[in-house]
Write a protein that holds these residues in place. Sequence first.
Motif, PDB file in Angstrom:
ATOM      1  N   ALA A 197      39.397  38.818  44.078  1.00  0.00           N
ATOM      2  CA  ALA A 197      39.835  37.549  43.495  1.00  0.00           C
ATOM      3  C   ALA A 197      38.813  37.033  42.498  1.00  0.00           C
ATOM      4  N   GLY A 198      37.529  37.195  42.829  1.00  0.00           N
ATOM      5  CA  GLY A 198      36.480  36.710  41.942  1.00  0.00           C
ATOM      6  C   GLY A 198      36.464  37.451  40.615  1.00  0.00           C
ATOM      7  N   VAL A 199      36.558  38.777  40.669  1.00  0.00           N
ATOM      8  CA  VAL A 199      36.551  39.563  39.422  1.00  0.00           C
ATOM      9  C   VAL A 199      37.770  39.201  38.579  1.00  0.00           C
ATOM     10  N   ALA A 246      39.320  36.351  38.547  1.00  0.00           N
ATOM     11  CA  ALA A 246      39.098  35.033  37.962  1.00  0.00           C
ATOM     12  C   ALA A 246      38.116  35.108  36.799  1.00  0.00           C
ATOM     13  N   LEU A 247      37.099  35.977  36.926  1.00  0.00           N
ATOM     14  CA  LEU A 247      36.147  36.116  35.825  1.00  0.00           C
ATOM     15  C   LEU A 247      36.822  36.713  34.598  1.00  0.00           C
ATOM     16  N   LEU A 248      37.691  37.716  34.821  1.00  0.00           N
ATOM     17  CA  LEU A 248      38.450  38.267  33.693  1.00  0.00           C
ATOM     18  C   LEU A 248      39.324  37.176  33.083  1.00  0.00           C
ATOM     19  N   GLY A 249      39.975  36.399  33.960  1.00  0.00           N
ATOM     20  CA  GLY A 249      40.828  35.316  33.468  1.00  0.00           C
ATOM     21  C   GLY A 249      40.047  34.278  32.693  1.00  0.00           C
ATOM     22  N   ALA A 250      38.763  34.135  33.025  1.00  0.00           N
ATOM     23  CA  ALA A 250      37.959  33.136  32.336  1.00  0.00           C
ATOM     24  C   ALA A 250      37.479  33.632  30.985  1.00  0.00           C
ATOM     25  N   MET A 305      44.895  34.956  35.035  1.00  0.00           N
ATOM     26  CA  MET A 305      44.602  35.681  36.284  1.00  0.00           C
ATOM     27  C   MET A 305      45.832  36.441  36.760  1.00  0.00           C
TER      28      MET A 305
END
Lengths: 512, 312, 293
Positions: free
Chosen positions: A280-282, A284-288, A120
């Motif tokens: 923040a959500g996007v 985190a999704l990229l980080g996931a 992230m």
Amino acid sequence: MSDAVTTRRSRRQSRGPYGRLGSALNELDDRVGVAKGGRSFLDKIFPDHWSFMLGEIALYSFVVVLVTGVFLTLYYVPSQAIVTYHGSYLPLDGTSMTEAYASTVNLSFAVRAGLLMRQMHHWSADIFIGAIVVHMARVFFTGAFRKPRELNWTIGVTLLTLAIVNGFLGYSLPDDLVSGTGIRIAYSIILSVPLVGTYLAFFIFGGNFPGTAVIPRFFILHVLIVPALIVGLVGAHLFLLVRQKHTQFPGEGRTERNVVGSPMFPVFMAKTTGFMLIVAGVTALLGAFAQINPIWQFGPYEAARISYAVQPDWYMAFLDGALRIFPSWSFHSFGYTIPFEVTIPAVVFPGLLFGLAYAWPAIERRVTHDNALHNLLDRPSSRPKRTAAGVAVLAMLSMLFIASSTDVIANFFHVSLNTVLWTMRILVLVSPFVAYPIGYFIAKEIHATRGGGRRKTVNVVQRTASGEYVATPAPAYGDDVASELAPTPVPTFITPPEAVPPTDPGTRTVDR
Amino acid sequence: MSQMSEHRTPVSIQGLAADDPHLAPAARHPRLVERVIALNFVVGLVLVIGFGACYWVNAAPWTLGATMGGGLFFLGVGLVAWGKYLMPRGPFVEERHPLASDEVERDAFAAAIVERGGGVVKRRKVLGGLLGGGLGAFGIVALFPLLRSLGPLPKGTLFHTDWRSGTFAVDSTGRRVSVGELAIGSIMTVFPEGLENTDRGQAVDQTILIRISNENFVTQKGRETWAPMGYLAYSKLCTHLGCPVGLYEQQLQLLVCPCHQSMFNATNGAIPEFGPAPRPLPQLPLYIDAQGYVRAQSDYHEPVGPGFWERS
Amino acid sequence: MKRVGAYVAAGLAALAPVVAFAGTAHAQTFSFTPYQTSRFDAGTPNSSVVVRNHHGVIISYGDSAIMYHAPSSTLDALGQALFLQNCASCHGDQANGIPANGTPGAYPNLIGLGPATIDFWIESGRMPAVDTAAVEAPRRPPRLTHDQALAIAAWVNSLDPSYPYIPSVNLKGANVADGAALFALNCAACHTIEGDGDALARGTYAPSLRNIPATQVAEAIRTGPANMPRFTGNLSDYQVRDIVKYVTTEIQHPRNPGGFGLGGLGPVAEGFVGLLLGVGLLALVGFWVGERQ
């Protein structure tokens, strides 16, 4: 009993009409005096145009960078001491490496959520700089940098510079094979500065490459000094924005003397907080789901090792591209050397580029002799020359960006490196001169069309019984109505929407 | 607590009537939108709790990111939609007051600085000069040792490597390279013996050893004895930016730098024939001793690596 | 300080017309046969295990890491027939690179290259070549079977027995960490650290390692096909085994604990994802959050 009830009631009465919160605000106002300023801050108007969200992407991805970065500092060890890795990643078991690299591998695999935080952090840094660039382009093409906002433009360009520098520093910290190669290149670039290059390089690195101090020094720059500067300048950027108020596009009820949009509280606050959560959500999704910088595959840096296809992060790519395509011109005279093949693309060129960015408001003022205050924005099409200049610079930078992956292009299309290199040399030189006239004429044409950029009114064409065609304007959309109401001052308080019967937008009169 | 608060009454609406269209929600179907927003919040809440659960059981990294990211995303979408559709649609306006002060204020400000400051300083020029000199001197004096202690002076370090006459070439594990070791078309990275595990040995002295024939190989005039039995050694530091030139194409006889694709002709003194590198890779003169070990005749005859000011 | 003064003086003096630009392209023509593999002076293997047949000819050699086997001489006749059918039009019916009515030297001489070389080129599908004028022979599905490749290798080897034989890698006990370090030092410069390969000089390229069987990895290291350098005395069998282990596990099946591997292109792909998926998606969301006026 009854005594107690009365006491409670009287206490409630003594709180005033706005209850516990109201009395807390009273207490605060007694001491600090927040009511007047706070009220006008709540009423502060934010323009609703979507392009004003681009800067918010930058701001909120910076928040994500800060939060995830704090997490990482708890586990990262900025040390070049050599340790032997015995951790959960078996392909590195028993390998000797620096503590910096070992701790990065450990925080990726042994710390719960560590890998997510690292990814992230990296993604949000990439997004941060990308959003700055897009935001800057918006400000440039709409002329938002004009008087009185030259100072904020200057702060913005400085923020971009600092963000790029800090991105590079952070990329270097894991001390893996790829980042180590990047540091080596940075060292050679510093070395290429005429007259003082060797001293600069020796002072920054604490000696000849690789030196002894680069990781701890980069660390303190990356986590304290540069971020402190960025936070301070972001504060100044936002302070000036509040003080000078927003720019806005021309439109219904909009003048140089007002701002039209939504109030800070509650509308803008809801939207912007929600947008922060989405950013923040996007991230985190990229980080996931999207793996970034898998340093465990690269292995620890050793100066004699190298991987092909090593590239810097995207925001440094234009420099890498410039280094690749610049010819091998070295300057020798009187026993001294200026490595033009490095100095010009990696020192002079970025200096000129950022110098141009800093100087642009002054340049434009000198050309246009326009010393007036501007709060209404230009449409890009209404200033064809400025737009064309921006397009030309962006075209050249894009070509340099592409030039940083000559090898990838050659491999993908199965053409020789030589062909790709010469193609890119020509494209980089030619692209601004091609892009300028294209941008100029397109802008000019759009500007010449009547009502360009406005929403078109829909006409309904009907055929009458006699065979005639009759065009009548269709009823306006709800959006048309909403955006074309004449703006009013913010009321003291805003009625909850339930109190208002939902209206049928189709029946409302449109005030054109 | 303030005594006045007891007698307060709520402030009344100013400016707009309750049914003013500016205060209406922007959505055409507020009830439906409300339900959609509620759904977003519920999904977000469930995912955020899921994030906690995933963290608790130490699930795979992607589940952590998916639950946290999804949760924040849905909460954010709900909140934006709330602000966008269910709150007053506006548009509202705010007057913009000029930031500039009037001329009297400006003049008073400038006068305060010029008159007051000038009056005090002009009369005490020597004092001012001394103070300025002292602070300036402190600045310079403080800056100088700060810079100076950051690192050593370059001196001659960039001009020499640790190769000396008779130094054994060893591989990365410290094993001496002997003559039967490389077949024609082979490549290896060698270091001066004893320095293979040091920063300096790796970063400065790294040398690429290739074998291209069975006879003494002459790359250029004056280098007749430098490549015994076809063993050729070049500095591994690219003359462009110092990346290790670790890429050898044995049929084309090219050494290629992986960073910016400079190509050096291995059979012709490593003259660059493509890319941004300006100079040939320096060649290390070799000899093979009586035991068959590969050793250096001397140091490189020129500085290795990228260009810098003092380099002639 | 004196020295700095000298620099300043010299810098000013350098503005004089005495200006020299050094270093430019030196194009040089090579006599270069596309798929040539250099001759190989391997000598007798000094391995810990050497197996000879009853004529005293070495048929296998090696150690616990890699055993090298000569293809059985019973395949010689079959091999010759296959060679004449598939290879002789270029390499000549004596495998010496002289076709019946062609110029000697136009095609590689196969004599003395060792069975591993022949086996590698055939089993990786590069031979028989589709386009003999191409700069690189791309990897393809093999045109000949494993046994046919062995037969051809057996016949060519029978003309002038030479090393290396065809390796059989025993991956048990291989150290994947050592393999990773050796890969970074010896292989990553061309094949990239993630094993994807990349473009090299004059239209040549380093192939991807994502889908290559263990035997061919070992053969390539030991024989140096085309422009790849050959690794002989400088890598022991144990080190080759470690590299083969690393390539066939971590390179070919990366763990990607962080999500999708983005094609191994590194920052280029990451930049595109960051800008398009990150900034682009968020800008679209911003387009929704804001108004369009």
